[in-house]
Design an enzyme around this catalytic site. Structure first.
Site, PDB file in Angstrom:
ATOM      1  N   ASP A   1      -0.379  -7.443   0.722  1.00 24.19           N
ATOM      2  CA  ASP A   1       0.221  -6.084   1.180  1.00 24.19           C
ATOM      3  C   ASP A   1       1.779  -6.319   1.213  1.00 24.19           C
ATOM      4  O   ASP A   1       2.553  -5.570   2.241  1.00 24.19           O
ATOM      5  CB  ASP A   1      -0.293  -5.825   2.584  1.00 24.19           C
ATOM      6  CG  ASP A   1       0.031  -4.203   2.774  1.00 24.19           C
ATOM      7  OD1 ASP A   1       0.091  -3.603   1.885  1.00 24.19           O
ATOM      8  OD2 ASP A   1       0.011  -3.600   3.899  1.00 24.19           O
TER       9      ASP A   1
ATOM     10  N   HIS B   1       1.095  -1.268   0.006  1.00 22.99           N
ATOM     11  CA  HIS B   1       0.108  -0.004   0.023  1.00 22.99           C
ATOM     12  C   HIS B   1       1.037   1.165   0.110  1.00 22.99           C
ATOM     13  O   HIS B   1       0.257   2.322  -0.517  1.00 22.99           O
ATOM     14  CB  HIS B   1      -0.905  -0.006   1.113  1.00 22.99           C
ATOM     15  CG  HIS B   1      -0.500   0.165   2.583  1.00 22.99           C
ATOM     16  ND1 HIS B   1      -0.097  -0.714   3.341  1.00 22.99           N
ATOM     17  CD2 HIS B   1      -0.143   1.342   3.114  1.00 22.99           C
ATOM     18  CE1 HIS B   1       0.555  -0.293   4.480  1.00 22.99           C
ATOM     19  NE2 HIS B   1       0.608   0.987   4.547  1.00 22.99           N
TER      20      HIS B   1
ATOM     21  N   SER C   1       4.697   1.886   8.163  1.00 20.30           N
ATOM     22  CA  SER C   1       4.445   0.832   7.099  1.00 20.30           C
ATOM     23  C   SER C   1       5.646   0.329   6.363  1.00 20.30           C
ATOM     24  O   SER C   1       6.201   1.350   5.773  1.00 20.30           O
ATOM     25  CB  SER C   1       3.292   1.278   6.210  1.00 20.30           C
ATOM     26  OG  SER C   1       2.110   1.412   6.923  1.00 20.30           O
TER      27      SER C   1
END
Length: 343
Positions: A118, A80, A197
């Protein structure tokens, strides 16, 4: 004073203090408790391998973290973070830059991304610091110390620590109309913020066991596990730039088996089909809503995650025998999975 207390405690009752006559370096080491020593060792070992990632996608500028995991410049991050940028694996305009704590800054190309796990792989142009070592999340235990290394809010080389709060969480993912659940997700209370992330979740021995991916609330972060499945995904992304998955066309939920059926089959759970997509491989094979899937190719199925794991790239276009419980009888059907097509 308590009746059992002594006015002059013996040496065994006294708290040990750092030796003031020792060299200052020795006193500093003695003052570090075991917890601090673990965290500082992890930071020193893994910190140089985690970069501050700045990317340009069709959605605009973005930022996150990336973990260098090979000597030749391959980096692991969250899909993402680079979403909106197609991966070609070829030389061309870089998708952004990565900066390491030693000041090294390199352009990076996107090798491949897999939104349904992901995970994404990048490659740095030019020399890079030493890579981190990947571990195995299958060995984790609830309560185990873990350290998160990343770049929250763009602050390069940040380290937070906590414990494994829970294991085997699920993380829904989507790519176009395709929906999948990432299984065996790690829950941690190590502080995570935007920018973490793609960063590393690390055990006390300095091995990366998770890729930080989501902040679910205060004191609740999630990480995609590094395990055998992850390694296969990374290998596919490096080799092909994408991950091929088999598509059956069903949605279902884990349910307990009726006692008589559980005794007969030796398993306790199966997957009750809540939806069978018309025209899908499952629909063409004669599967129906409310069928209770018990096994695929002779391997027991206890939950939706088992369906995902068993329908591998190798099953695309190949007949697969499925055993279901339907209206009080065991029924065998043959399905031929197709390749899942995503944008």
């Amino acid at each position: 004073m308590d009746a059992g207390a002594t006015a002059n405690p013996g040496p065994e009752d006294q708290i040990a203090l750092p030796d003031e006559t020792a060299p200052s370096g020795d006193r500093g080491e003695a003052a570090l408790d075991a917890y601090s020593r673990v965290v500082t060792r992890v930071a020193e070992r893994v910190g140089p391998s985690v970069g501050n990632l700045r990317v340009r996608t069709s959605r605009g500028a973005g930022a996150g973290s990336a973990v260098l995991f090979t000597e030749d410049g391959f980096l692991l991050t969250s899909a993402h973070v680079v979403e909106g940028r197609p991966g070609t694996g070829r030389a061309g305009e870089p998708v952004g830059t990565v900066e390491f704590v030693d000041g090294t800054e390199r352009a990076v190309d996107l090798v491949g991304a897999d939104p349904l796990s992901d995970l994404a792989v990048l490659r740095a142009r030019g020399s890079t610091p030493r890579p981190a070592e990947l571990g195995d999340a299958a060995t984790l235990r609830v309560g185990q110390l873990v350290v998160a290394v990343g770049n929250p809010l763009g602050l390069t080389g940040s380290v937070t620590a906590g414990v494994v709060s829970a294991l085997n969480r699920s993380l829904p993912t989507r790519s176009g109309s395709a929906v999948r659940v990432v299984d065996e997700v790690i829950q941690t209370d190590a502080a995570l913020n935007p920018g973490n992330s793609g960063g590393a979740l690390v055990t006390a021995d300095g091995r990366v066991v998770g890729v930080n991916t989501a902040v679910a609330g205060v004191g609740l972060g999630l990480a995609v596990p590094v395990n055998a499945t992850t390694r296969r995904i990374l290998a596919a992304l490096i080799r092909d730039g994408r991950v091929r998955r088999a598509y059956l066309g069903v949605a279902g939920a884990r349910v307990p088996l009726p006692p008589a059926l559980a005794e007969r089959t030796g398993q306790r759970h199966g997957v009750r089909l809540a939806e069978v997509v018309p025209g899908s491989p499952a629909g063409q094979a004669g599967l129906f809503t409310d069928d209770l899937v018990l096994s695929i190719a002779g391997t027991p199925v206890a939950g939706p995650g088992d369906l995902q794991r068993l329908l591998t790239e190798d099953t695309i276009g190949q007949p697969v025998e499925m055993t279901v419980w339907r209206r009080g009888a065991l029924v065998d059907v043959i399905a031929v999975p197709r390749e899942l097509v995503t944008p």
